[in-house]
Design an enzyme around this catalytic site. Structure first.
Site, PDB file in Angstrom:
ATOM      1  CG  ASP A  96      -2.115   0.953   1.252  1.00  0.00           C
ATOM      2  OD1 ASP A  96      -3.288   0.486   1.001  1.00  0.00           O
ATOM      3  OD2 ASP A  96      -1.689   2.182   1.019  1.00  0.00           O
ATOM      4  CG  ASN A 146     -11.848  -0.364   4.436  1.00  0.00           C
ATOM      5  OD1 ASN A 146     -12.293  -0.876   5.557  1.00  0.00           O
ATOM      6  ND2 ASN A 146     -10.944  -0.069   4.265  1.00  0.00           N
ATOM      7  CD  GLN A 157     -15.092  -0.725  -1.839  1.00  0.00           C
ATOM      8  OE1 GLN A 157     -16.114  -0.904  -1.435  1.00  0.00           O
ATOM      9  NE2 GLN A 157     -14.408  -1.227  -3.007  1.00  0.00           N
ATOM     10  CG  HIS A 216      -8.971  -3.078  -2.020  1.00  0.00           C
ATOM     11  ND1 HIS A 216      -9.965  -2.577  -2.709  1.00  0.00           N
ATOM     12  CD2 HIS A 216      -8.854  -2.475  -0.993  1.00  0.00           C
ATOM     13  CE1 HIS A 216     -10.159  -1.379  -2.079  1.00  0.00           C
ATOM     14  NE2 HIS A 216      -9.523  -1.254  -1.043  1.00  0.00           N
ATOM     15  CG  HIS A 257      -6.608  -2.929   3.157  1.00  0.00           C
ATOM     16  ND1 HIS A 257      -5.900  -1.540   2.940  1.00  0.00           N
ATOM     17  CD2 HIS A 257      -7.738  -2.712   2.834  1.00  0.00           C
ATOM     18  CE1 HIS A 257      -6.925  -0.762   2.603  1.00  0.00           C
ATOM     19  NE2 HIS A 257      -7.903  -1.299   2.378  1.00  0.00           N
TER      20      HIS A 257
HETATM   21  P1  5GP Z   1      -9.636   1.303   0.495  1.00  0.00           P
HETATM   22  O1  5GP Z   1      -9.785   2.659   1.247  1.00  0.00           O
HETATM   23  O2  5GP Z   1     -10.459   1.526  -0.504  1.00  0.00           O
HETATM   24  O3  5GP Z   1     -10.192   0.279   1.514  1.00  0.00           O
HETATM   25  O4  5GP Z   1      -7.995   1.087   0.165  1.00  0.00           O
HETATM   26  C1  5GP Z   1      -7.538   1.515  -0.897  1.00  0.00           C
HETATM   27  C2  5GP Z   1      -6.154   1.607  -0.645  1.00  0.00           C
HETATM   28  O5  5GP Z   1      -5.433   1.769  -1.670  1.00  0.00           O
HETATM   29  C3  5GP Z   1      -5.524   2.646   0.399  1.00  0.00           C
HETATM   30  O6  5GP Z   1      -5.069   2.045   1.608  1.00  0.00           O
HETATM   31  C4  5GP Z   1      -4.708   3.490  -0.273  1.00  0.00           C
HETATM   32  O7  5GP Z   1      -3.590   3.897   0.422  1.00  0.00           O
HETATM   33  C5  5GP Z   1      -4.446   2.566  -1.338  1.00  0.00           C
HETATM   34  N1  5GP Z   1      -3.822   3.335  -2.512  1.00  0.00           N
HETATM   35  C6  5GP Z   1      -4.387   4.113  -3.378  1.00  0.00           C
HETATM   36  N2  5GP Z   1      -3.918   4.618  -4.545  1.00  0.00           N
HETATM   37  C7  5GP Z   1      -2.573   3.686  -4.562  1.00  0.00           C
HETATM   38  C8  5GP Z   1      -1.589   3.698  -5.391  1.00  0.00           C
HETATM   39  O8  5GP Z   1      -1.679   4.497  -6.422  1.00  0.00           O
HETATM   40  N3  5GP Z   1      -0.477   2.709  -5.390  1.00  0.00           N
HETATM   41  C9  5GP Z   1      -0.712   1.931  -4.045  1.00  0.00           C
HETATM   42  N4  5GP Z   1       0.295   1.042  -3.971  1.00  0.00           N
HETATM   43  N5  5GP Z   1      -1.837   1.856  -3.142  1.00  0.00           N
HETATM   44  C10 5GP Z   1      -2.579   2.995  -3.139  1.00  0.00           C
END
Ligand code: 5GP
Length: 116
Positions: free
Chosen positions: A31, A89, A96, A102, A104
């Site tokens: 991440d 999430n 999310q 995805h 984590h």
């Molecule tokens: P969510 O908030 O949807 O559960 O998780 C999305 C995750 O994607 C977040 O933890 C965020 O830091 C990660 N993320 C967003 N953009 C990028 C990216 O360009 N590269 C990587 N490696 N992680 C990303």
């Protein structure tokens, strides 16, 4: 055609990511904003699953495979013994931000419960 998500761009190698595992079905990468010493995202390569809401018996093999990869990565990254979290999430109330399923995988520190 719907605009590619950031994760689809990572799958297609259009933007870089620190990949720790890849096979025909899924991809795992660190991440960009880690919430723990180990914070990896494990995603299916298909864009058909936007969240856990799209999980069904039709893709149960894929989801099972992803969890086998998560378990292997937890061991390979040295967090299996002390413990870790697997978080997905789902939807706006759960924060999310990327509409591509995805998981984590986070570990390397102590966590509290309940989550925020
Ligand atoms: P969510 O908030 O949807 O559960 O998780 C999305 C995750 O994607 C977040 O933890 C965020 O830091 C990660 N993320 C967003 N953009 C990028 C990216 O360009 N590269 C990587 N490696 N992680 C990303």
């Amino acid at each position: 055609m719907a605009e590619k998500t950031i994760f689809k761009k990572i799958i297609d190698k259009e933007i870089p990511a620190n990949v720790v595992y890849e096979d025909e079905q899924c991809l795992a990468f660190y991440d960009v904003s880690p919430q723990a010493p180990v914070h990896v995202l494990v995603i299916p390569k298909t864009t058909e699953l936007r969240s856990v809401n799209d999980v069904s018996e039709d893709n149960a093999d894929l989801i099972g495979h992803i969890f086998c990869v998560i378990k292997k990565l937890a061991a390979d990254l040295g967090i299996a013994e002390n413990g870790y979290r697997v978080v997905s999430n789902c939807g706006p109330c759960a924060c999310q931000t990327v509409p591509h399923l995805h998981f984590h995988l986070i570990g390397g520190r102590d966590f509290s419960w309940p989550p925020g």
